[in-house]
Design an enzyme around this catalytic site. Structure first.
Site, PDB file in Angstrom:
ATOM      1  N   GLU A  46      39.593  34.866  35.421  1.00  0.00           N
ATOM      2  CA  GLU A  46      38.759  36.054  35.457  1.00  0.00           C
ATOM      3  C   GLU A  46      38.445  36.362  34.002  1.00  0.00           C
ATOM      4  O   GLU A  46      39.319  36.286  32.978  1.00  0.00           O
ATOM      5  CB  GLU A  46      39.846  37.175  36.027  1.00  0.00           C
ATOM      6  N   LYS A 137      32.540  42.224  40.371  1.00  0.00           N
ATOM      7  CA  LYS A 137      33.698  42.691  41.015  1.00  0.00           C
ATOM      8  C   LYS A 137      33.534  44.269  41.586  1.00  0.00           C
ATOM      9  O   LYS A 137      32.705  44.795  40.828  1.00  0.00           O
ATOM     10  CB  LYS A 137      34.795  42.844  39.905  1.00  0.00           C
ATOM     11  N   CYS A 171      40.315  39.165  41.570  1.00  0.00           N
ATOM     12  CA  CYS A 171      41.689  39.830  41.398  1.00  0.00           C
ATOM     13  C   CYS A 171      42.025  40.819  42.619  1.00  0.00           C
ATOM     14  O   CYS A 171      41.924  40.408  43.839  1.00  0.00           O
ATOM     15  CB  CYS A 171      41.729  40.646  40.105  1.00  0.00           C
TER      16      CYS A 171
END
Length: 318
Positions: A46, A137, A171
């Site tokens: 990430e 994201k 995540c």
């Protein structure tokens, strides 16, 4: 007919924070190293470019921001990249030269509107040199919301490859059941889950996703220490009393029945290699397919808005 095997490399490392060139150099060198060991798919963590600013406050408290913190944010903004742009061109050339698929976490700077917003983005680059897609994201976690904007449903990306469909979430998006379902419904085979979470509970998450989605889960985290942080940041004091290791890693690969193919790597940098037997995917879906024979669309349905959300629409577009 899809290939029955794929050679995968998971990179657990970190660049010098806020240093774009450091990240680029590591991406090039570690991709070459992985390809030299036979990797066909190479996965980076990430926001590997330019790093995950764990522990930094950017001078922000509820109701106030400091001038010094704004300068630190500007430094982070300057180290972000535009997509597509010069850096993605380099990724494409690298992937084409080595004949690999690349998945890289970056901080993306918006180039459509004000250029003021950053996104936590996962890029997919193919062996023919092209940018195949990206995922932004959907919900930055906690204080991340001060740094990154929210993606939309247009980047719930899944890519066809000779060895199956690859895609993923970033995540804590992986704790969103409906987001996971949206990925499963696209026939995902290799589920990529870059993260900044090095806790033991994350391992439970990726094993659950593998078992739920009947797919391989490739989880990738940074191994980061205080030595990778520039000490001239105004908010460097935020981490001065922290342990030397700021992120211990925990990258792993899990098979479609929830068992480790490669166990978590902790407290060191490394490239984790594995040859995945893709025939296990069909075998695993014999008794469970979350969006197939084990679904109940007469009872449960998911509606996904996959349209790009426009802030401004010109009259000529209407």
């Amino acid at each position: 007919m899809k290939n029955k095997q794929v050679h995968v490399a998971v990179v657990q490392s970190a660049p010098q924070l806020f240093d774009k060139q450091s990240a680029m150099d590591k991406i090039v060198s570690m991709t070459r190293e992985a390809a030299g060991q036979g990797a066909q798919l190479v996965v980076f963590p990430e926001v590997f470019l330019p790093g995950y600013p764990r522990g930094l406050s950017f001078g922000a408290r509820v109701g106030s921001r400091t001038t010094e913190g704004r300068k630190d944010f500007e430094r982070y903004w300057e180290s972000a990249i535009e997509v597509p742009g010069a850096e993605t061109d380099i990724f494409g050339e690298l992937a084409k030269e080595l004949g690999v698929y690349l998945v890289i976490g970056v901080v993306e700077r918006d180039q459509e509107y004000s250029k003021g917003t950053l996104y936590n983005t996962m890029l997919y680059v193919g062996p023919e040199g092209g940018l195949l897609g990206k995922h932004r994201k959907l919900v930055p976690t906690g204080s991340e919301r001060l740094l990154w904007g929210q993606g939309d449903g247009s980047t719930l990306t899944v890519i066809d490859t000779p060895f199956g469909r690859i895609g993923g979430l970033i995540c804590w998006e992986n704790y969103m059941p409906l987001a996971r379902t949206a990925m499963y419904a696209q026939g995902i085979d290799l589920y990529i889950a870059p993260t900044a979470d090095a806790r033991d509970t994350w391992q439970s998450t990726i094993r659950h996703i593998a078992c739920e989605g009947r797919c391989f889960v490739i989880s990738c985290n940074q191994y980061a220490t205080k030595a990778s942080y520039p000490d001239d940041l105004s908010c460097y004091a935020d981490i001065e009393d922290d342990e030397e290791i700021l992120s211990r890693g925990g990258s792993a690969i899990v098979g479609p029945l929830g068992e480790y193919v490669v166990k978590p790597l902790y407290d060191q940098e490394g490239i984790m290699m594995s040859t995945l037997d893709l025939s296990q995917i069909a075998q695993s879906r014999f008794d469970f397919d979350a969006v197939g024979h084990y679904s109940r669309p007469d009872v449960f349905q998911l509606v996904v808005n996959d349209k790009k959300q426009e802030i401004v629409r010109r009259a000529t577009q209407m």
